[in-house]
Write an enzyme that holds these catalytic residues in place. Structure first.
Site, PDB file in Angstrom:
ATOM      1  CG  ASN A 189      -1.779   1.241   1.317  1.00 12.35           C
ATOM      2  OD1 ASN A 189      -1.648   2.165   0.533  1.00 12.35           O
ATOM      3  ND2 ASN A 189      -2.668   1.261   2.289  1.00 12.35           N
TER       4      ASN A 189
ATOM      5  NE  ARG B 286      -3.553   7.420   0.829  1.00 10.21           N
ATOM      6  CZ  ARG B 286      -4.760   7.694   1.280  1.00 10.21           C
ATOM      7  NH1 ARG B 286      -5.793   6.990   0.862  1.00 10.21           N
ATOM      8  NH2 ARG B 286      -4.951   8.650   2.151  1.00 10.21           N
ATOM      9  CB  CYS B 287       1.072   1.761   4.405  1.00 14.28           C
ATOM     10  SG  CYS B 287       1.734   0.980   5.885  1.00 14.28           S
ATOM     11  CB  SER B 288       5.027   5.288   6.864  1.00 12.10           C
ATOM     12  OG  SER B 288       4.575   4.703   8.067  1.00 12.10           O
TER      13      SER B 288
END
Length: 115
Positions: free
Chosen positions: A7, A9-11
Site C-alpha cells: 500500500n 500510502r502506508c509508511s
C-alpha cells in the site's frame, strides 16, 4: 519470485519496499487495495505466514470495529471481512520461495532471504 503486498500510502509498506530495494531485491508489487486477494490467495498467504487470520489483520482499524469484528470472531467471519475489505489486511506482507513475513518492523522480512 518475491512479492510485496503493498500500500503506497502506508509508511511501513514504503519502508519495507525501500529496504528490499536497498538489499538488491526488486519485488513484484501487489497493490492489494486495487487488486484484492482471492479466497485461494488469502488461504495461501495464511499458510505461508503460518499465522491465525486475526494476526494478519488490522484490529485497530476503525473498519474492523465498524464491521463488528473482534479478536474472538471465527475464521470464516474474518476471512469474509478480509475478502470484502482488503484494507483490513496487515501490511506489508512479503512472500518469497513459498514463505511470507509481515514487515512490522520492516527488517523482519529480511529473514526470508537468509540461508
Amino acid at each position: 519470485m518475491t512479492t510485496i503486498w503493498h500500500n503506497p500510502r502506508c509508511s511501513k509498506s514504503r519502508q519495507t519496499l525501500a529496504l528490499l530495494q536497498d538489499n538488491g531485491i526488486t519485488p513484484t508489487q501487489r497493490l492489494y487495495l486495487k487488486d484484492p486477494a482471492t479466497e485461494a490467495e488469502l488461504t495461501a498467504l495464511q499458510r505461508q505466514l503460518g499465522l491465525p487470520l486475526i494476526q494478519m489483520m488490522r484490529p485497530k482499524d476503525s473498519q474492523f470495529k465498524d464491521l463488528g469484528l473482534s479478536k474472538d470472531s471465527d475464521d470464516a467471519t474474518l476471512k469474509a471481512a478480509l475478502l470484502s475489505h482488503p484494507a483490513l489486511l496487515e501490511r506489508p506482507i512479503v512472500t518469497h520461495n513459498g514463505q511470507a513475513a509481515i514487515g512490522r518492523p520492516p527488517e523482519q522480512v529480511l529473514a526470508l532471504f537468509k540461508g
